[in-house]
Design a protein around this motif. Structure first.
Motif, PDB file in Angstrom:
ATOM      1  N   LEU A 106     -38.916  19.362  26.937  1.00 11.72           N
ATOM      2  CA  LEU A 106     -38.630  18.528  28.094  1.00 11.72           C
ATOM      3  C   LEU A 106     -39.749  18.660  29.121  1.00 11.72           C
ATOM      4  CD1 LEU A 106     -34.861  19.331  28.623  1.00 11.72           C
ATOM      5  CD2 LEU A 106     -35.844  17.331  27.531  1.00 11.72           C
ATOM      6  N   THR A 156     -37.741  15.736  33.848  1.00  9.82           N
ATOM      7  CA  THR A 156     -36.462  15.688  33.147  1.00  9.82           C
ATOM      8  C   THR A 156     -35.683  16.980  33.346  1.00  9.82           C
ATOM      9  OG1 THR A 156     -37.473  14.248  31.497  1.00  9.82           O
ATOM     10  CG2 THR A 156     -35.384  15.261  30.914  1.00  9.82           C
ATOM     11  N   LEU A 203     -34.176   9.641  38.240  1.00  9.19           N
ATOM     12  CA  LEU A 203     -33.963   8.907  37.004  1.00  9.19           C
ATOM     13  C   LEU A 203     -34.212   7.412  37.201  1.00  9.19           C
ATOM     14  CD1 LEU A 203     -33.051   9.077  34.042  1.00  9.19           C
ATOM     15  CD2 LEU A 203     -30.712   8.689  34.868  1.00  9.19           C
TER      16      LEU A 203
END
Length: 86
Positions: A4, A8, A47
């Protein structure tokens, strides 16, 4: 399993913080005003920025809706803080 990236990982940690503190509030164990809402807002904002940057039209729309939800959560968090302070 892929590794990741930093962004994230931050989103996942903020989402976990929001869920844990929401559950603690619902169980009447610990209540910190606005923490769950603000951390959820930051996670959803991060996001949504990654969704808006994509060229895919449905992803852009999803990013705009996520950003609107994040702004709503900021308002909810500020309302919780102001109600607690009053």
């Amino acid at each position: 399993m892929r590794k990741l990236d930093r962004r994230t990982l931050i989103e996942i940690v903020l989402l976990a913080v929001a869920v844990v503190f929401w559950a603690l509030r619902k169980a009447n164990i610990l209540y910190i005003p606005g923490l769950a809402a603000i951390s959820l807002a930051v996670a959803m904002g991060l996001l949504s920025m990654s969704y808006i940057a994509q060229k895919n039209k449905p992803r852009k729309l999803a990013g705009i809706l996520l950003l609107a939800f994040a702004l709503l959560q900021i308002i909810v968090g500020l309302m919780e803080i102001s109600n607690f302070a009053a």
